[in-house]
Design an enzyme around this catalytic site. Sequence first.
Site, PDB file in Angstrom:
ATOM      1  N   GLU A  20      23.129 -49.729  -7.933  1.00 47.64           N
ATOM      2  CA  GLU A  20      23.056 -48.477  -7.174  1.00 47.64           C
ATOM      3  C   GLU A  20      23.179 -47.268  -8.096  1.00 47.64           C
ATOM      4  O   GLU A  20      22.562 -46.229  -7.863  1.00 47.64           O
ATOM      5  CB  GLU A  20      24.138 -48.433  -6.097  1.00 47.64           C
ATOM      6  N   TRP A  26       1.480 -35.720  11.010  1.00 44.58           N
ATOM      7  CA  TRP A  26       2.794 -35.884  11.625  1.00 44.58           C
ATOM      8  C   TRP A  26       2.842 -35.073  12.908  1.00 44.58           C
ATOM      9  O   TRP A  26       2.146 -34.062  13.047  1.00 44.58           O
ATOM     10  CB  TRP A  26       3.897 -35.429  10.663  1.00 44.58           C
ATOM     11  N   TRP A  31      14.222 -40.614   1.385  1.00 48.29           N
ATOM     12  CA  TRP A  31      13.367 -40.268   2.523  1.00 48.29           C
ATOM     13  C   TRP A  31      11.936 -40.745   2.307  1.00 48.29           C
ATOM     14  O   TRP A  31      11.300 -41.281   3.211  1.00 48.29           O
ATOM     15  CB  TRP A  31      13.413 -38.763   2.804  1.00 48.29           C
ATOM     16  N   ASN A  76      24.931 -45.654   4.123  1.00 55.08           N
ATOM     17  CA  ASN A  76      23.572 -45.809   3.610  1.00 55.08           C
ATOM     18  C   ASN A  76      22.678 -46.625   4.540  1.00 55.08           C
ATOM     19  O   ASN A  76      21.505 -46.308   4.729  1.00 55.08           O
ATOM     20  CB  ASN A  76      23.593 -46.455   2.227  1.00 55.08           C
ATOM     21  N   TRP A 111      19.865 -46.813  -9.501  1.00 54.06           N
ATOM     22  CA  TRP A 111      18.995 -46.104  -8.543  1.00 54.06           C
ATOM     23  C   TRP A 111      19.172 -44.594  -8.702  1.00 54.06           C
ATOM     24  O   TRP A 111      18.205 -43.835  -8.639  1.00 54.06           O
ATOM     25  CB  TRP A 111      19.328 -46.499  -7.101  1.00 54.06           C
ATOM     26  N   TRP A 169       8.704 -36.630   7.266  1.00 54.76           N
ATOM     27  CA  TRP A 169       9.940 -36.916   6.525  1.00 54.76           C
ATOM     28  C   TRP A 169      10.581 -35.651   5.968  1.00 54.76           C
ATOM     29  O   TRP A 169      11.805 -35.599   5.745  1.00 54.76           O
ATOM     30  CB  TRP A 169       9.688 -37.928   5.401  1.00 54.76           C
TER      31      TRP A 169
END
Length: 477
Positions: free
Chosen positions: A282, A313, A389, A348, A285, A366
Amino acid sequence: MSAPVIIWFRRDLRLQDNLALEAALKSGAAVIPLFIFDPNILNSRRISSVRLKFMLSALESLDGSLRAYGRRLLVRHGEALPTLQNLIEQSGATALYFNTDYTPFAIQRDAAVSEALSIGVHTYHDRLMMPPGSVMTNDDTPYSVYSPFKRKWREKRDERLHIAQYTISAEKLHDLEGLQNDGLPDLHALGHSSTVDVPQTSAEYVSSLLDRWVDERIYGYKDGRDMLGDPHTAPLSATSFFSPYIRFGILSTRTIYWHCREAYENATDKAGRESVTKFVDEIIWHEFYTHVLWHHPHVVDHNFNEKYDAIQWRHAPDMLAAWQNGMTGYPIVDAAMRQLNATGWMHNRARMVVASFLTKDLLIDWREGELYFMRRLLDGDLANNNGGWQWAAGTGTDAQPYFRIFNPLSQSQKFDPTGAYIRAWIPELRDVADRFIHEPHNAATPPNNYPAPIVDHQLARQAALQMFEAAKKSEVN
DNA sequence: AACGACTTGTT
DNA sequence: ACAAGTCGT
């Protein structure tokens, strides 16, 4: 008394393991610890009252740590460059030290500062262990897939990365005498207010949080990380809750990383070692998404994958408001959004669920979700938030395939099996029977103060698939 | 350049 | 089982 030097704190609000501070202290000159409130940041659209409140607390704590040495934090208000020029003139400072910030606005600001100042400017890679450009493919291009990035990161990570070693004393810190100190403003003076109680920020508290994590809690990470629960009975869940501290550099990822190495050595079984590895993943990340933003600053307001630029969208302000307020009729979504609104933080797993819901069930852009998160999250970080996102929307680096759409009901049953998380955040549902907690509208007498689902998931799912396929087709032609 | 690999899922 | 390529070596 010889001329001082300045350490400019920005996203590294700590005295421990801080590379720019280490260098400033080792210069031998008295160090002026500086923080600047910059109107360009305070007026940005992604500003968050609760995050600002948390930052003010962190600055109070930093000032408190300095007071233990009989010194203070110097606070100024204004745009960075003129503020620095003014302070250099007043103090006779001969050098400026700070840690690199890799976000687009900061890159530009810091380049302008370095260019304009006539004194020495010294910058350090402190926020990342591996700075952008240091983890590249064999063709020397940036990675767009996480796993090979991770492998290369682990391969290349410099073993010499060290925890900064230095001692602080009153003599090494400038006494600030004769220098105007604006002091820390309160939230209202900055034009903001928030009723959220922000987490503690003292160096002692953060240090104990880290110790409890690496001594014990980290070993439950692999199995527990995805489970939602009642934060009142298990306040920290199985996650570390480091994100707000990492966001402001109250805690250094380098410090966390080396503690994790120790935890790995101390693990008593394979499962324990796997938990540590999973947790370090993580942190990688975090480095990955910071690199992605650095290499591709256009992702701030564009799809990373241009293939999806043609997506139409939906413009649906009422649906967006229902999502924001936790009134969609999907308990798991609403619990998560209310957790965010009430605390400035969201688990998360829940972030993925609500992001999937906004983009694939409500078919809303988004960017709306990304902005709302930035305005609410204690840990709101441009690179990580944008990366997350775009992953959920299916438009990003190494994104979830667009056809893999989360089912809010199965996610709820899987990760909040007892409904403890739902009941903790949605008081209207506290008395709903267990078997209806994930879909209360199906109960014999549904609670009359909680909405029915505002969309049908199966229909919305089909519409989302069509929307993505249409966009792909129009892109080819 | 062929080939293995690809965070988090759903029906 | 399915879904859809595409990334990186």
